[in-house]
Scaffold this motif. Structure first.
Motif, PDB file in Angstrom:
ATOM      1  N   GLY A  26      28.574   5.828  -8.220  1.00 62.12           N
ATOM      2  CA  GLY A  26      27.573   4.826  -8.550  1.00 62.12           C
ATOM      3  C   GLY A  26      27.803   3.506  -7.830  1.00 62.12           C
ATOM      4  O   GLY A  26      27.531   2.440  -8.368  1.00 62.12           O
ATOM      5  N   LEU A  27      28.323   3.589  -6.598  1.00 67.40           N
ATOM      6  CA  LEU A  27      28.592   2.393  -5.805  1.00 67.40           C
ATOM      7  C   LEU A  27      27.590   2.285  -4.673  1.00 67.40           C
ATOM      8  O   LEU A  27      27.139   3.296  -4.132  1.00 67.40           O
ATOM      9  CB  LEU A  27      29.997   2.457  -5.199  1.00 67.40           C
ATOM     10  CG  LEU A  27      31.183   2.460  -6.155  1.00 67.40           C
ATOM     11  CD1 LEU A  27      32.474   2.710  -5.387  1.00 67.40           C
ATOM     12  CD2 LEU A  27      31.250   1.154  -6.921  1.00 67.40           C
ATOM     13  N   ASP A  28      27.258   1.044  -4.300  1.00 66.98           N
ATOM     14  CA  ASP A  28      26.417   0.868  -3.124  1.00 66.98           C
ATOM     15  C   ASP A  28      27.280   1.095  -1.881  1.00 66.98           C
ATOM     16  O   ASP A  28      28.506   1.021  -1.931  1.00 66.98           O
ATOM     17  CB  ASP A  28      25.768  -0.522  -3.116  1.00 66.98           C
ATOM     18  CG  ASP A  28      26.793  -1.627  -3.035  1.00 66.98           C
ATOM     19  OD1 ASP A  28      27.185  -1.968  -1.905  1.00 66.98           O
ATOM     20  OD2 ASP A  28      27.214  -2.127  -4.089  1.00 66.98           O
ATOM     21  N   GLN A  29      26.624   1.362  -0.767  1.00 66.42           N
ATOM     22  CA  GLN A  29      27.336   1.697   0.470  1.00 66.42           C
ATOM     23  C   GLN A  29      28.243   0.560   0.944  1.00 66.42           C
ATOM     24  O   GLN A  29      29.343   0.810   1.450  1.00 66.42           O
ATOM     25  CB  GLN A  29      26.335   2.050   1.577  1.00 66.42           C
ATOM     26  CG  GLN A  29      25.619   3.357   1.351  1.00 66.42           C
ATOM     27  CD  GLN A  29      26.521   4.567   1.513  1.00 66.42           C
ATOM     28  OE1 GLN A  29      27.555   4.531   2.173  1.00 66.42           O
ATOM     29  NE2 GLN A  29      26.140   5.667   0.902  1.00 66.42           N
ATOM     30  N   THR A  30      27.815  -0.684   0.761  1.00 64.31           N
ATOM     31  CA  THR A  30      28.620  -1.820   1.214  1.00 64.31           C
ATOM     32  C   THR A  30      29.929  -1.905   0.442  1.00 64.31           C
ATOM     33  O   THR A  30      31.000  -2.060   1.035  1.00 64.31           O
ATOM     34  CB  THR A  30      27.835  -3.143   1.057  1.00 64.31           C
ATOM     35  OG1 THR A  30      26.621  -3.034   1.808  1.00 64.31           O
ATOM     36  CG2 THR A  30      28.635  -4.326   1.540  1.00 64.31           C
ATOM     37  N   THR A  31      29.844  -1.794  -0.873  1.00 65.85           N
ATOM     38  CA  THR A  31      31.050  -1.843  -1.709  1.00 65.85           C
ATOM     39  C   THR A  31      31.973  -0.685  -1.382  1.00 65.85           C
ATOM     40  O   THR A  31      33.186  -0.868  -1.230  1.00 65.85           O
ATOM     41  CB  THR A  31      30.674  -1.827  -3.202  1.00 65.85           C
ATOM     42  OG1 THR A  31      29.835  -2.948  -3.475  1.00 65.85           O
ATOM     43  CG2 THR A  31      31.900  -1.857  -4.088  1.00 65.85           C
ATOM     44  N   LEU A  32      31.404   0.508  -1.260  1.00 67.56           N
ATOM     45  CA  LEU A  32      32.225   1.673  -0.951  1.00 67.56           C
ATOM     46  C   LEU A  32      32.862   1.533   0.432  1.00 67.56           C
ATOM     47  O   LEU A  32      34.056   1.811   0.584  1.00 67.56           O
ATOM     48  CB  LEU A  32      31.404   2.962  -1.038  1.00 67.56           C
ATOM     49  CG  LEU A  32      32.183   4.233  -0.735  1.00 67.56           C
ATOM     50  CD1 LEU A  32      33.360   4.412  -1.691  1.00 67.56           C
ATOM     51  CD2 LEU A  32      31.260   5.437  -0.796  1.00 67.56           C
TER      52      LEU A  32
END
Length: 120
Positions: A26-32
């Motif tokens: 459930g993470l956005d691509q930037t955070t991941l």
């Protein structure tokens, strides 16, 4: 928290593409991407090109990552137990509400797996 979840996720299911990890956690691509970069630099995870699509990297835990997860787990469990103790009899209700929030926000029931694992 995201790094602990990422270590946990990869410990049970290696060779995962970034998109799949983002969806599962459930993470956005930037955070991941930021977390993956940091964890690769620390040597906790490794990325390798997919055999099916060389443009995609598949991520897995390294031996150092498995050791970091082993070292972090007692601390995470201690924090979990502390929160559970503070919640007392309301603990099952709190987890159920968190699950509902997670589903509403991410559109998936990934928390159900975590809740099940925590109750063991």
């Amino acid at each position: 928290m995201a790094q602990f979840e990422l270590l946990s996720e990869l410990s049970g299911r290696p060779d995962r593409p970034q998109g799949e990890l983002a969806e599962e956690l459930g993470l956005d691509q930037t955070t991941l991407s930021r977390n993956l970069k940091t964890m690769v630099e620390h040597g906790w995870i490794a990325g390798s090109p997919s055999v099916l699509d060389r443009r995609k990297a598949l991520y897995s835990l390294t031996a150092e990552g498995r050791e970091m997860l082993r070292l972090a787990l007692p601390h995470w469990q201690e924090a979990h137990d502390h929160v559970q103790k503070q919640m007392g009899a309301d603990w099952p209700v709190v987890w159920a509400m968190l699950d509902r929030v997670a589903v509403a926000v991410s559109g998936q029931a990934r928390w159900a797996v975590l809740v099940t694992a925590l109750r063991k």
